[in-house]
Design a protein around this motif. Structure first.
Motif, PDB file in Angstrom:
ATOM      1  N   GLY A 119      16.366  -3.598  -3.656  1.00  0.00           N
ATOM      2  CA  GLY A 119      16.907  -2.992  -5.141  1.00  0.00           C
ATOM      3  C   GLY A 119      16.871  -1.619  -5.151  1.00  0.00           C
ATOM      4  N   VAL A 120      16.712  -0.729  -4.295  1.00  0.00           N
ATOM      5  CA  VAL A 120      16.498   0.883  -4.331  1.00  0.00           C
ATOM      6  C   VAL A 120      18.074   1.302  -4.160  1.00  0.00           C
ATOM      7  N   LEU A 121      18.816   1.680  -5.238  1.00  0.00           N
ATOM      8  CA  LEU A 121      19.811   2.049  -4.588  1.00  0.00           C
ATOM      9  C   LEU A 121      19.843   2.837  -3.417  1.00  0.00           C
ATOM     10  N   GLY A 122      20.881   2.742  -2.279  1.00  0.00           N
ATOM     11  CA  GLY A 122      21.209   3.285  -1.366  1.00  0.00           C
ATOM     12  C   GLY A 122      20.569   3.228  -0.396  1.00  0.00           C
ATOM     13  N   HIS A 123      19.069   2.415  -0.200  1.00  0.00           N
ATOM     14  CA  HIS A 123      17.844   2.350   0.796  1.00  0.00           C
ATOM     15  C   HIS A 123      17.819   0.129   0.594  1.00  0.00           C
ATOM     16  N   ASP A 124      18.917  -0.243   0.212  1.00  0.00           N
ATOM     17  CA  ASP A 124      18.240  -1.055   0.041  1.00  0.00           C
ATOM     18  C   ASP A 124      18.164  -2.483   1.405  1.00  0.00           C
ATOM     19  N   SER A 182       8.326  -0.390 -10.268  1.00  0.00           N
ATOM     20  CA  SER A 182       9.140  -0.197  -9.177  1.00  0.00           C
ATOM     21  C   SER A 182       8.682   1.074  -8.604  1.00  0.00           C
ATOM     22  N   ILE A 183      10.009   0.858  -7.131  1.00  0.00           N
ATOM     23  CA  ILE A 183      10.643   2.266  -6.637  1.00  0.00           C
ATOM     24  C   ILE A 183      11.102   2.483  -7.526  1.00  0.00           C
ATOM     25  N   THR A 184      12.120   2.389  -7.917  1.00  0.00           N
ATOM     26  CA  THR A 184      12.926   3.081  -8.850  1.00  0.00           C
ATOM     27  C   THR A 184      12.294   3.864  -9.958  1.00  0.00           C
ATOM     28  N   PHE A 185      11.398   3.027 -10.765  1.00  0.00           N
ATOM     29  CA  PHE A 185      10.691   3.966 -11.535  1.00  0.00           C
ATOM     30  C   PHE A 185       9.813   4.428 -11.239  1.00  0.00           C
ATOM     31  N   ALA A 186       9.606   3.767 -10.257  1.00  0.00           N
ATOM     32  CA  ALA A 186       8.245   4.915  -9.850  1.00  0.00           C
ATOM     33  C   ALA A 186       8.793   6.451  -9.458  1.00  0.00           C
ATOM     34  N   PRO A 224      12.475  -0.310   5.506  1.00  0.00           N
ATOM     35  CA  PRO A 224      10.942  -0.801   4.878  1.00  0.00           C
ATOM     36  C   PRO A 224      10.628   0.083   4.326  1.00  0.00           C
ATOM     37  N   GLY A 225       9.036  -0.135   3.291  1.00  0.00           N
ATOM     38  CA  GLY A 225       8.347   1.637   2.002  1.00  0.00           C
ATOM     39  C   GLY A 225       7.822   2.323   2.726  1.00  0.00           C
ATOM     40  N   SER A 226       7.863   1.790   4.321  1.00  0.00           N
ATOM     41  CA  SER A 226       7.079   2.843   5.401  1.00  0.00           C
ATOM     42  C   SER A 226       7.757   4.029   5.749  1.00  0.00           C
ATOM     43  N   GLN A 227       9.410   2.964   5.886  1.00  0.00           N
ATOM     44  CA  GLN A 227      10.286   4.146   6.471  1.00  0.00           C
ATOM     45  C   GLN A 227      11.097   5.277   5.254  1.00  0.00           C
ATOM     46  N   GLY A 286      13.190 -11.549  -5.363  1.00  0.00           N
ATOM     47  CA  GLY A 286      14.217 -12.475  -5.804  1.00  0.00           C
ATOM     48  C   GLY A 286      15.107 -13.140  -5.030  1.00  0.00           C
ATOM     49  N   TYR A 287      16.206 -11.994  -4.721  1.00  0.00           N
ATOM     50  CA  TYR A 287      17.076 -12.617  -4.236  1.00  0.00           C
ATOM     51  C   TYR A 287      17.064 -12.892  -2.436  1.00  0.00           C
TER      52      TYR A 287
END
Length: 305
Positions: A46-51, A277-281, A54-57, A137-138
């Motif tokens: 759900g991170v636009l452009g990075h869906d 979420s990452i985007t909100f943050a 890994p969060g670490s990346q 969820g998806y």
């Protein structure tokens, strides 16, 4: 060195704020303990452009990009104390191993999830046990999904989650479900199970089923647990920041530019907003970075705080 800003927390909010300040050619220091909240999840969605990355990346790439700016600095370690002193802020790292000072302080250290004490839950956290339907969820791919009734948000979560699978709401005998709620859940084809879940089974991190108190086993592919959260660090409380209560737990009270109730102290990310979420943050961090920069400019131009 007196930094223009010290940022406690090098996650998505902290780095987003640091990037704005570095681009304004301000001396910014990011202190990070290296324990991001999403470290339990293999991928971020759900991170636009990075869906799907890994969060670490994502964090590693952000740190590399920030390092290009000569006025930005990152230091690893745990902030153990922070205090206001004569119009600036002092920050202690690793119990006094190092000491830094800054004109402004941004708290972006995030929150910690308070997990229910159920056998088999912790080893599945971030995989088949998750807290955000929009993030995970998806990937469940439909089929039987459960919602654990650990907070007043569980009914709302079950209503949402029905778009991602066949939902059972486990009320754990403690979650009140009104007639109106029951009718709404029925319209969304959510099954209500009053007998408590006592364990999770399957080859972790896969979930095969949950075990109920009466011995029954309910097949599930995934379980949503809307955890309560607590501050990952006591800094906001010790600095005297005001808090607001939310259904997820307490968050630091801020204005639109993420200034807390304490002059010069900003807060951003999961510790200062809900939902998470990452985007909100990242958006929160950008607001904090811009707001903090504007406060520095106004102080220099007019002597205002």
């Amino acid at each position: 060195m007196l930094h223009d800003a010290i940022i406690v927390g090098g996650g998505f909010a902290g780095l987003a704020a640091a990037l704005q300040l570095a681009r304004a050619r301000r001396k910014v220091l990011v202190l990070d303990a290296g324990l991001p909240r999403n470290r339990f999840a293999a991928h971020s969605h759900g991170v636009l452009g990075h869906d799907g990355k890994p969060g670490s990346q994502l964090l590693a790439e952000a740190r590399q990009q920030l390092a290009v700016y000569p006025s930005a600095q990152m230091v690893g370690g745990t902030v153990t104390r922070a205090e206001a002193r004569d119009g600036s802020f002092g920050v202690e790292l690793d119990g006094g191993a190092r000491w830094f000072t800054g004109r402004r302080l941004l708290l972006a250290g995030g929150v910690s999830d308070v997990l229910p004490d159920l056998p088999g839950l912790r080893e599945r956290w971030g995989s088949s046990v998750f807290h955000c339907p929009y993030c995970h969820g998806y990937e469940v791919g439909g089929g039987p999904i459960g919602v654990l009734g650990v907070s007043a948000m569980a009914v709302h979560q079950a209503l949402l989650l029905a778009d991602w699978g066949d939902v059972t709401l486990f009320t754990q005998r403690s979650l009140p479900v009104s007639q109106e709620d029951a009718a709404a859940l029925g319209r969304r084809r959510v099954r209500i199970e009053p007998v408590p879940v006592v364990a999770l089974e399957g080859p972790a991190p896969v979930l095969d089923n949950v075990v109920l108190e009466d011995g029954r086993r309910v097949p599930l592919k995934a379980l949503l647990v809307g955890t309560q959260v607590r501050m990952a660090s006591p800094l906001a409380e010790t600095l005297g920041c005001a808090f607001d209560e939310t259904p997820l737990g307490a968050i630091v009270r801020t204005d639109a530019w993420k200034l807390s109730s304490v002059p010069g102290v900003y807060a951003a990310g999961d510790m200062a907003r809900a939902p998470h979420s990452i985007t909100f943050a990242m958006a929160d961090g950008m607001s904090a970075g811009v707001g903090l920069h504007m406060s520095l400019v106004m102080q220099e131009a007019h002597g205002a705080a």
